[in-house]
Motif scaffolding. Structure first.
Motif, mmCIF file in Angstrom:
data_model
loop_
_atom_site.group_PDB
_atom_site.id
_atom_site.type_symbol
_atom_site.label_atom_id
_atom_site.label_comp_id
_atom_site.label_asym_id
_atom_site.label_seq_id
_atom_site.Cartn_x
_atom_site.Cartn_y
_atom_site.Cartn_z
ATOM 1 N N PHE A 157 0.808 -1.227 0.000
ATOM 2 C CA PHE A 157 0.000 0.000 0.000
ATOM 3 C C PHE A 157 0.839 1.274 0.000
ATOM 4 O O PHE A 157 0.694 2.116 -0.867
ATOM 5 C CB PHE A 157 -0.967 -0.001 1.190
ATOM 6 C CG PHE A 157 -2.128 -0.934 1.003
ATOM 7 C CD1 PHE A 157 -3.248 -0.549 0.281
ATOM 8 C CD2 PHE A 157 -2.090 -2.225 1.507
ATOM 9 C CE1 PHE A 157 -4.310 -1.416 0.075
ATOM 10 C CE2 PHE A 157 -3.149 -3.114 1.315
ATOM 11 C CZ PHE A 157 -4.259 -2.694 0.593
ATOM 12 N N TYR A 168 -5.696 4.783 2.317
ATOM 13 C CA TYR A 168 -4.518 4.569 1.479
ATOM 14 C C TYR A 168 -3.610 3.457 1.989
ATOM 15 O O TYR A 168 -2.835 2.896 1.217
ATOM 16 C CB TYR A 168 -3.732 5.870 1.332
ATOM 17 C CG TYR A 168 -4.395 6.852 0.398
ATOM 18 C CD1 TYR A 168 -4.454 6.592 -0.976
ATOM 19 C CD2 TYR A 168 -4.983 8.019 0.868
ATOM 20 C CE1 TYR A 168 -5.074 7.478 -1.845
ATOM 21 C CE2 TYR A 168 -5.606 8.909 0.007
ATOM 22 C CZ TYR A 168 -5.650 8.632 -1.351
ATOM 23 O OH TYR A 168 -6.282 9.504 -2.221
ATOM 24 N N GLY A 203 -4.949 0.814 3.495
ATOM 25 C CA GLY A 203 -5.732 -0.400 3.259
ATOM 26 C C GLY A 203 -6.080 -1.215 4.481
ATOM 27 O O GLY A 203 -6.246 -2.431 4.372
ATOM 28 N N LEU A 212 -13.206 -1.815 1.618
ATOM 29 C CA LEU A 212 -13.174 -1.265 0.257
ATOM 30 C C LEU A 212 -13.952 0.051 0.192
ATOM 31 O O LEU A 212 -13.662 0.919 -0.631
ATOM 32 C CB LEU A 212 -13.765 -2.278 -0.727
ATOM 33 C CG LEU A 212 -12.976 -3.590 -0.883
ATOM 34 C CD1 LEU A 212 -13.689 -4.520 -1.857
ATOM 35 C CD2 LEU A 212 -11.556 -3.309 -1.370
ATOM 36 N N GLY A 254 -11.984 3.363 0.458
ATOM 37 C CA GLY A 254 -11.293 3.850 -0.730
ATOM 38 C C GLY A 254 -12.183 4.658 -1.649
ATOM 39 O O GLY A 254 -11.714 5.559 -2.355
ATOM 40 N N ILE A 274 -10.105 5.877 -4.822
ATOM 41 C CA ILE A 274 -8.898 5.047 -4.953
ATOM 42 C C ILE A 274 -9.188 3.826 -5.827
ATOM 43 O O ILE A 274 -10.164 3.101 -5.603
ATOM 44 C CB ILE A 274 -8.397 4.588 -3.571
ATOM 45 C CG1 ILE A 274 -8.068 5.790 -2.701
ATOM 46 C CG2 ILE A 274 -7.163 3.699 -3.722
ATOM 47 C CD1 ILE A 274 -7.706 5.438 -1.271
ATOM 48 N N TYR A 289 -8.193 0.558 -6.230
ATOM 49 C CA TYR A 289 -7.440 -0.550 -5.651
ATOM 50 C C TYR A 289 -7.195 -1.635 -6.694
ATOM 51 O O TYR A 289 -8.078 -1.946 -7.502
ATOM 52 C CB TYR A 289 -8.206 -1.177 -4.486
ATOM 53 C CG TYR A 289 -8.325 -0.325 -3.235
ATOM 54 C CD1 TYR A 289 -7.209 0.208 -2.609
ATOM 55 C CD2 TYR A 289 -9.573 -0.090 -2.666
ATOM 56 C CE1 TYR A 289 -7.322 0.964 -1.448
ATOM 57 C CE2 TYR A 289 -9.704 0.668 -1.500
ATOM 58 C CZ TYR A 289 -8.567 1.196 -0.902
ATOM 59 O OH TYR A 289 -8.697 1.944 0.239
ATOM 60 N N SER A 290 -6.018 -2.219 -6.675
ATOM 61 C CA SER A 290 -5.720 -3.340 -7.564
ATOM 62 C C SER A 290 -6.345 -4.611 -6.983
ATOM 63 O O SER A 290 -6.830 -4.622 -5.847
ATOM 64 C CB SER A 290 -4.202 -3.531 -7.669
ATOM 65 O OG SER A 290 -3.684 -3.958 -6.417
ATOM 66 N N HIS A 324 -4.605 -5.432 -3.837
ATOM 67 C CA HIS A 324 -5.068 -4.578 -2.742
ATOM 68 C C HIS A 324 -6.380 -5.116 -2.162
ATOM 69 O O HIS A 324 -6.539 -5.221 -0.941
ATOM 70 C CB HIS A 324 -5.325 -3.151 -3.250
ATOM 71 C CG HIS A 324 -4.086 -2.373 -3.549
ATOM 72 N ND1 HIS A 324 -3.995 -1.500 -4.606
ATOM 73 C CD2 HIS A 324 -2.881 -2.333 -2.937
ATOM 74 C CE1 HIS A 324 -2.798 -0.950 -4.612
ATOM 75 N NE2 HIS A 324 -2.103 -1.445 -3.622
ATOM 76 N N LYS A 325 -7.318 -5.430 -3.050
ATOM 77 C CA LYS A 325 -8.647 -5.868 -2.595
ATOM 78 C C LYS A 325 -8.570 -7.157 -1.790
ATOM 79 O O LYS A 325 -9.247 -7.321 -0.768
ATOM 80 C CB LYS A 325 -9.576 -6.047 -3.800
ATOM 81 C CG LYS A 325 -9.944 -4.728 -4.468
ATOM 82 C CD LYS A 325 -10.789 -4.958 -5.709
ATOM 83 C CE LYS A 325 -11.105 -3.633 -6.386
ATOM 84 N NZ LYS A 325 -11.829 -3.810 -7.672
ATOM 85 N N ILE A 364 -7.165 -6.259 1.650
ATOM 86 C CA ILE A 364 -8.140 -5.515 2.464
ATOM 87 C C ILE A 364 -9.213 -6.451 3.000
ATOM 88 O O ILE A 364 -9.555 -6.434 4.177
ATOM 89 C CB ILE A 364 -8.779 -4.381 1.624
ATOM 90 C CG1 ILE A 364 -7.753 -3.273 1.355
ATOM 91 C CG2 ILE A 364 -9.996 -3.801 2.344
ATOM 92 C CD1 ILE A 364 -8.218 -2.221 0.356
#
Length: 277
Positions: A123, A183, A185, A189, A192, A197, A199-200, A203-204, A207
Motif C-alpha cells: 500500500f 490509502y 488499506g 473497500l 477507498g 482510490i 485498488y488493484s 489490494h482488494k 483488504i
C-alpha cells in the motif's frame, strides 16, 4: 493504530547513521542535478537502519505489531519502515516516483518504525502525501517543519484523536485519519471510494482478508463481553461462577493492552459497551 512512544535511539544507529547522513548530504550537494533528476539514487544502508539492534528495539517498543494496522503475524512479516520514504516519494497513490526521497532521514530514529509488508510494500511504498506541495522539504532546504503529512505519524500524532472503531471497522475522525485508513488499506473497500482510490486486485484481496480476520476477532470478544454482562446481572455467584467471571474479565482486559493485536479496536468497543451500529 496506537500511539508509539519511542525510547532512546540505539547508540549504533545514532553514531553510524549521523556519519552516513553527512556523507549522503555532501554527495547530494556535489551531484544535485543528477539526484534531483533520478539519474543518481540514494540507497540507504540496511546494515544501519535495519540492523538487529534497531529491529529488536522497535519490536520491543511496538510489541511486535505493525505501526499502522496493528497486526502481528497474520498479515505478513515486518519491515523497518521509513515514515518519510528514504529513496523516492510520490505525492499521488501509485503515482510517479520523485527524487530524491528523504535520504537525510534514512537513519533518523523519529522516522523509523516496524510495519507489516502489506502496509509498507503493497500500500504505502513511496507514497507520502502532504497538505501543500510548496512545503515539501526537498524544495525547502530539507526542512520538514512546515510539511504537514496527510498520514498519521505513529509517534508525533495521537491515533486515538484521528481514528475510532465502530464494531470491527475503523473510521477516520479527521481527514488525516480517513486518508491513513484508506490509502494504507486497513479499513474496507468502502473507505477507498471516498477518495476515488483504484485498488488493484492484490489490494482488494489484502483488504478483505484483514477485514474478515479482524471481524472474527471482534465477534469473539463481543460474545465474551456479553457473557460478562449476563453474569454480572445474575447477581450473587458461587465460587466457580466468580472464577469464570474473573477469567472472562481478564480476557477483555488483556485484549485492550498495547501488546494485543487490534487493542485500539477493543478499547473503543469496551468504551462503547460493544454497541451495534
Amino acid at each position: 493504530m496506537i500511539k508509539i512512544i519511542k525510547s532512546e535511539a540505539p547508540e549504533k544507529l545514532m553514531k553510524n547513521g549521523s556519519v552516513q547522513t553527512k556523507i549522503d548530504r555532501d554527495e547530494y550537494l556535489k551531484n544535485k542535478l543528477k539526484y534531483d533528476s533520478g539519474e543518481l539514487k540514494f540507497e540507504a544502508l540496511s546494515t544501519i537502519y535495519n540492523s538487529d539492534i534497531v529491529r529488536e528495539t522497535l519490536d520491543c517498543i511496538q510489541k511486535n505489531k505493525c505501526c499502522y494496522c496493528e497486526t502481528k503475524s497474520t498479515r505478513s512479516n515486518s519491515d523497518v519502515e521509513h515514515f518519510r520514504p528514504k529513496a523516492a516519494y510520490s505525492s499521488v497513490f501509485k503515482g510517479k516516483s520523485m527524487y530524491p526521497g528523504y535520504f537525510w532521514l534514512a537513519y533518523d530514529w523519529d522516522n523509523l518504525f516496524l510495519a507489516c509488508q502489506v502496509c509498507n510494500q503493497i500500500f504505502k511504498n513511496d507514497f507520502f502525501p502532504i497538505v501543500d506541495e510548496n512545503t515539501r522539504a526537498q524544495v525547502n532546504d530539507f526542512n520538514i517543519r512546515n510539511e504537514s503529512s496527510l498520514f498519521i505519524h505513529p509517534s508525533n500524532d495521537d491515533p486515538e484523536n484521528e481514528i475510532e472503531y465502530r464494531e470491527s471497522i475503523p473510521f477516520g475522525k479527521t481527514e488525516k485519519g480517513k486518508k491513513t485508513i484508506a490509502y494504507l488499506g486497513f479499513g474496507s473497500l468502502e473507505h477507498g471510494k471516498e477518495f476515488g482510490i483504484d485498488y488493484s486486485k492484490k489490494h482488494k484481496i489484502r483488504i478483505n482478508r484483514l477485514f474478515e480476520e479482524r471481524e472474527i476477532y471482534y465477534q469473539e470478544k463481543a460474545k465474551i463481553y456479553q457473557t460478562i454482562k449476563l453474569l454480572e446481572k445474575k447477581g450473587e455467584l458461587d465460587f466457580e461462577g466468580i472464577e469464570v467471571l474473573n477469567g472472562l474479565k481478564n480476557i477483555i482486559n488483556n485484549a485492550q493492552q498495547e501488546h494485543s493485536e487490534w487493542s485500539s479496536m477493543i478499547k473503543c468497543a469496551v468504551k462503547n459497551e460493544f454497541k451495534e451500529y
